[in-house]
Design a protein around this motif. Structure first.
Motif, PDB file in Angstrom:
ATOM      1  N   ALA A   1      -5.940 -25.531   2.628  1.00  0.00           N
ATOM      2  CA  ALA A   1      -4.561 -25.663   2.152  1.00  0.00           C
ATOM      3  C   ALA A   1      -3.779 -24.367   2.377  1.00  0.00           C
ATOM      4  O   ALA A   1      -2.592 -24.391   2.739  1.00  0.00           O
ATOM      5  CB  ALA A   1      -4.560 -26.038   0.669  1.00  0.00           C
ATOM      6  N   LYS A   2      -4.423 -23.240   2.155  1.00  0.00           N
ATOM      7  CA  LYS A   2      -3.766 -21.956   2.410  1.00  0.00           C
ATOM      8  C   LYS A   2      -3.422 -21.811   3.892  1.00  0.00           C
ATOM      9  O   LYS A   2      -2.334 -21.349   4.254  1.00  0.00           O
ATOM     10  CB  LYS A   2      -4.665 -20.812   1.957  1.00  0.00           C
ATOM     11  CG  LYS A   2      -4.821 -20.711   0.448  1.00  0.00           C
ATOM     12  CD  LYS A   2      -5.864 -19.686   0.056  1.00  0.00           C
ATOM     13  CE  LYS A   2      -6.015 -19.598  -1.472  1.00  0.00           C
ATOM     14  NZ  LYS A   2      -7.101 -18.696  -1.882  1.00  0.00           N
ATOM     15  N   ALA A   3      -4.348 -22.210   4.771  1.00  0.00           N
ATOM     16  CA  ALA A   3      -4.094 -22.135   6.211  1.00  0.00           C
ATOM     17  C   ALA A   3      -2.932 -23.043   6.606  1.00  0.00           C
ATOM     18  O   ALA A   3      -2.079 -22.658   7.415  1.00  0.00           O
ATOM     19  CB  ALA A   3      -5.358 -22.504   6.979  1.00  0.00           C
TER      20      ALA A   3
ATOM     21  N   ASP B   1       2.768 -23.811   8.413  1.00  0.00           N
ATOM     22  CA  ASP B   1       4.090 -24.401   8.190  1.00  0.00           C
ATOM     23  C   ASP B   1       5.155 -23.312   8.075  1.00  0.00           C
ATOM     24  O   ASP B   1       6.256 -23.433   8.648  1.00  0.00           O
ATOM     25  CB  ASP B   1       4.085 -25.257   6.925  1.00  0.00           C
ATOM     26  CG  ASP B   1       3.300 -26.542   7.097  1.00  0.00           C
ATOM     27  OD1 ASP B   1       3.008 -26.907   8.252  1.00  0.00           O
ATOM     28  OD2 ASP B   1       2.963 -27.175   6.067  1.00  0.00           O
ATOM     29  N   GLN B   2       4.858 -22.245   7.340  1.00  0.00           N
ATOM     30  CA  GLN B   2       5.840 -21.184   7.147  1.00  0.00           C
ATOM     31  C   GLN B   2       6.134 -20.435   8.454  1.00  0.00           C
ATOM     32  O   GLN B   2       7.281 -20.129   8.749  1.00  0.00           O
ATOM     33  CB  GLN B   2       5.337 -20.207   6.091  1.00  0.00           C
ATOM     34  CG  GLN B   2       5.330 -20.786   4.674  1.00  0.00           C
ATOM     35  CD  GLN B   2       4.762 -19.813   3.661  1.00  0.00           C
ATOM     36  OE1 GLN B   2       3.672 -19.262   3.860  1.00  0.00           O
ATOM     37  NE2 GLN B   2       5.495 -19.582   2.567  1.00  0.00           N
TER      38      GLN B   2
ATOM     39  N   HIS C   1      -1.250 -20.457  19.411  1.00  0.00           N
ATOM     40  CA  HIS C   1      -2.611 -20.974  19.228  1.00  0.00           C
ATOM     41  C   HIS C   1      -3.152 -20.493  17.886  1.00  0.00           C
ATOM     42  O   HIS C   1      -3.151 -19.295  17.603  1.00  0.00           O
ATOM     43  CB  HIS C   1      -3.520 -20.503  20.357  1.00  0.00           C
ATOM     44  CG  HIS C   1      -4.917 -21.033  20.264  1.00  0.00           C
ATOM     45  ND1 HIS C   1      -5.229 -22.355  20.486  1.00  0.00           N
ATOM     46  CD2 HIS C   1      -6.097 -20.409  19.965  1.00  0.00           C
ATOM     47  CE1 HIS C   1      -6.523 -22.536  20.336  1.00  0.00           C
ATOM     48  NE2 HIS C   1      -7.072 -21.376  20.008  1.00  0.00           N
ATOM     49  N   TRP C   2      -3.612 -21.438  17.061  1.00  0.00           N
ATOM     50  CA  TRP C   2      -4.157 -21.128  15.746  1.00  0.00           C
ATOM     51  C   TRP C   2      -5.673 -21.330  15.750  1.00  0.00           C
ATOM     52  O   TRP C   2      -6.182 -22.302  16.310  1.00  0.00           O
ATOM     53  CB  TRP C   2      -3.552 -22.040  14.678  1.00  0.00           C
ATOM     54  CG  TRP C   2      -2.093 -21.816  14.387  1.00  0.00           C
ATOM     55  CD1 TRP C   2      -1.034 -22.426  14.983  1.00  0.00           C
ATOM     56  CD2 TRP C   2      -1.561 -20.909  13.428  1.00  0.00           C
ATOM     57  NE1 TRP C   2       0.137 -21.960  14.456  1.00  0.00           N
ATOM     58  CE2 TRP C   2      -0.152 -21.029  13.494  1.00  0.00           C
ATOM     59  CE3 TRP C   2      -2.123 -20.014  12.515  1.00  0.00           C
ATOM     60  CZ2 TRP C   2       0.695 -20.290  12.679  1.00  0.00           C
ATOM     61  CZ3 TRP C   2      -1.278 -19.269  11.711  1.00  0.00           C
ATOM     62  CH2 TRP C   2       0.111 -19.408  11.787  1.00  0.00           C
ATOM     63  N   THR C   3      -6.386 -20.434  15.092  1.00  0.00           N
ATOM     64  CA  THR C   3      -7.832 -20.579  14.915  1.00  0.00           C
ATOM     65  C   THR C   3      -8.200 -20.183  13.496  1.00  0.00           C
ATOM     66  O   THR C   3      -7.829 -19.101  13.035  1.00  0.00           O
ATOM     67  CB  THR C   3      -8.620 -19.676  15.896  1.00  0.00           C
ATOM     68  OG1 THR C   3      -8.263 -20.004  17.231  1.00  0.00           O
ATOM     69  CG2 THR C   3     -10.115 -19.882  15.725  1.00  0.00           C
TER      70      THR C   3
ATOM     71  N   ILE D   1       6.767 -13.224   4.973  1.00  0.00           N
ATOM     72  CA  ILE D   1       6.409 -14.320   4.059  1.00  0.00           C
ATOM     73  C   ILE D   1       5.405 -13.865   2.991  1.00  0.00           C
ATOM     74  O   ILE D   1       4.976 -14.663   2.154  1.00  0.00           O
ATOM     75  CB  ILE D   1       5.821 -15.521   4.831  1.00  0.00           C
ATOM     76  CG1 ILE D   1       4.494 -15.143   5.515  1.00  0.00           C
ATOM     77  CG2 ILE D   1       6.821 -16.047   5.859  1.00  0.00           C
ATOM     78  CD1 ILE D   1       3.786 -16.329   6.171  1.00  0.00           C
ATOM     79  N   GLY D   2       5.067 -12.582   2.984  1.00  0.00           N
ATOM     80  CA  GLY D   2       3.970 -12.075   2.180  1.00  0.00           C
ATOM     81  C   GLY D   2       4.027 -12.379   0.697  1.00  0.00           C
ATOM     82  O   GLY D   2       2.997 -12.711   0.096  1.00  0.00           O
TER      83      GLY D   2
END
Length: 459
Positions: free
Chosen positions: A317-319, A324-325, A339-341, A383-384
């Motif tokens: 959920a955090k990922a 999204d942000q 690209h996300w990993t 976004i921190g």
């Protein structure tokens, strides 16, 4: 003429062990000491360096090593041969002459040029690369050594040429001494990656002490055969297995194409010759192809990356929240590639924060350095305070880095102006081989060489 030429190696890549030159010179008797600094990535690094600094473009590490070792090598009669000249062998030769004068060392510096085809790339059908360099053979090196050079620096030559050139000069081989040249090519291929031949990067590394492996030596004979060894008392090991592992490095078929000779890797015979000694015999050679391979490097855009550290529960959920942000924040100028990993490095019920954390990597690429640069990485910071609990990054925001792409090209050997620049300033053209052979489909009986092609015996 000595019946054995002892050729050592002190560098397998740009960034290898700095002290290796001194270790090899102090460790025992040598006739020649080589250093290999060039790889496809290195050529790109040096090309960018040359773009920013025209007098640069060579491996500065080698010059610093020579500041410590040049006097020792000259005093002991050890010839230094290295491709550290990169994209500017003439510039490195000049810097070495200045160094020798400053140190009061009577060194004779020669260089090999002609590999740089960048200015002619379009006319040769190579496109518009940042750098285009032909893989030269060993005859320019041989010419420099025959003229009395104590140091020879080159640009892009084949890695094995650093051994082939000195051997050809020492034994007086003719251009069509195919078997001898092939034997020296095999010795050069074994030496080229330094301690990879003495137990480094070896699958069975636990069998030997490789905390500080010695660098390899080839005792080359007049017929091209050799014994691979290392200085006494150094770490690592030279065995049939470690030598075989290096022999199979970057090999695709039984015929190994080189500007000077085609080496039949299915003819190699290895045998134990004592502790840390492996004899290499039986190597057969054939005429080289009529073309030279060319290393082409091109800049194709810019890349960047940020890594979010996700700790504790609800990792998925955090990922998803971060993705999204970031997607929304970059919507006005999205990078061309994203690209996300998610690396699930976290462990349940961990005793510390690090073991309880997963890593979410976001990598981007774009032709525009501004889009892939701080506008991307800075948004990850922005976004921190409004993202997942425990938000933090693995590193601060950074600018984009250029993306280089390597691709091989081929040109007729006659199109390359291979030149030996002797220590007295004379420029000697090196003609390509007058006898060539174009391998046909029938020549390639195997698409992949494995250890079964090597004739291995335990003497």
């Amino acid at each position: 003429m000595d019946t054995v030429l002892r050729i050592g190696n002190a560098s397998g890549f740009y960034g290898d062990r700095f002290a290796a030159f001194r270790e090899m010179l102090d460790g025992g008797q040598l006739d020649v000491l080589t250093g290999d600094y060039l790889a496809e990535l290195t050529m790109l690094i040096l090309a960018r360096q040359r773009s920013a600094l025209p007098e640069g473009g060579y491996a500065g590490t080698f010059l610093r090593q020579m500041e410590d070792c040049l006097a020792i090598a000259v005093d002991r009669g050890v010839t230094i041969v290295s491709n550290a000249g990169g994209l500017n062998p003439a510039g490195l030769a000049t810097a070495l002459r200045d160094l020798a004068r400053r140190l009061g060392v009577r060194a004779t510096i020669a260089s090999v040029e002609g590999d740089d085809l960048t200015g002619r790339a379009a006319e040769l059908g190579l496109g518009s690369p940042l750098a285009a360099n032909a893989y030269l053979g060993g005859w320019g090196i041989a010419e420099c050594i025959r003229s009395g050079a104590s140091v020879v620096v080159t640009g892009r030559v084949t890695d094995a040429s650093l051994v082939v050139g000195p051997a050809a000069a020492h034994f007086g081989w003719q251009r069509n001494a195919w078997d001898a040249l092939a034997g020296a090519t095999v010795a050069g291929h074994i030496l080229e990656c330094g301690s990879q031949a003495t137990g480094g990067n070896y699958s069975f590394f636990t069998e030997h002490d490789v905390r500080h492996p010695g660098f390899p030596i080839a005792e080359v004979h007049a017929d091209g055969s050799s014994v691979i060894t290392k200085h006494n008392g150094t770490g690592g090991a030279v065995t049939i297995e470690t030598v075989t592992a290096q022999l199979l490095y970057e090999i695709d078929g039984p015929r190994y194409l080189d500007p000077d000779v085609v080496t039949r890797f299915d003819s190699i015979q290895l045998a134990t010759d004592g502790p840390d000694r492996v004899r290499v015999t039986g190597v057969r050679g054939e005429p080289p192809p009529p073309t030279f391979k060319v290393s082409c490097n091109t800049l194709t855009g810019y890349r960047n990356a940020v890594t979010f550290v996700l700790c504790g529960t609800d990792i998925e959920a955090k990922a998803a929240l971060v993705r999204d942000q970031m997607t929304a924040g970059l919507a006005s100028a999205p990078p061309q590639q994203v690209h996300w990993t998610l690396a699930r490095t976290d462990h349940p019920d961990s005793d510390d924060e690090e073991a309880a954390s997963a890593l979410l990597h976001c990598r981007v690429r774009d032709p525009d350095p501004a889009i892939a640069g701080r506008s991307f990485s800075a948004h990850a910071v922005e976004i921190g305070l409004g993202s997942y609990p425990g938000f933090h990054l693995a590193a601060p925001p950074a600018d984009a880095s250029p993306v280089g792409v390597y691709h091989p090209g081929f040109v007729r050997a006659s199109a390359v102006d291979h030149v030996a620049v002797l220590h007295d300033g004379r420029r000697i053209p090196i003609a390509p081989s007058s006898e060539t052979h174009t391998p046909g489909a029938g020549d390639w009986k195997s698409t992949r060489l494995n250890s079964s092609h090597l004739v291995i015996s335990y003497a």
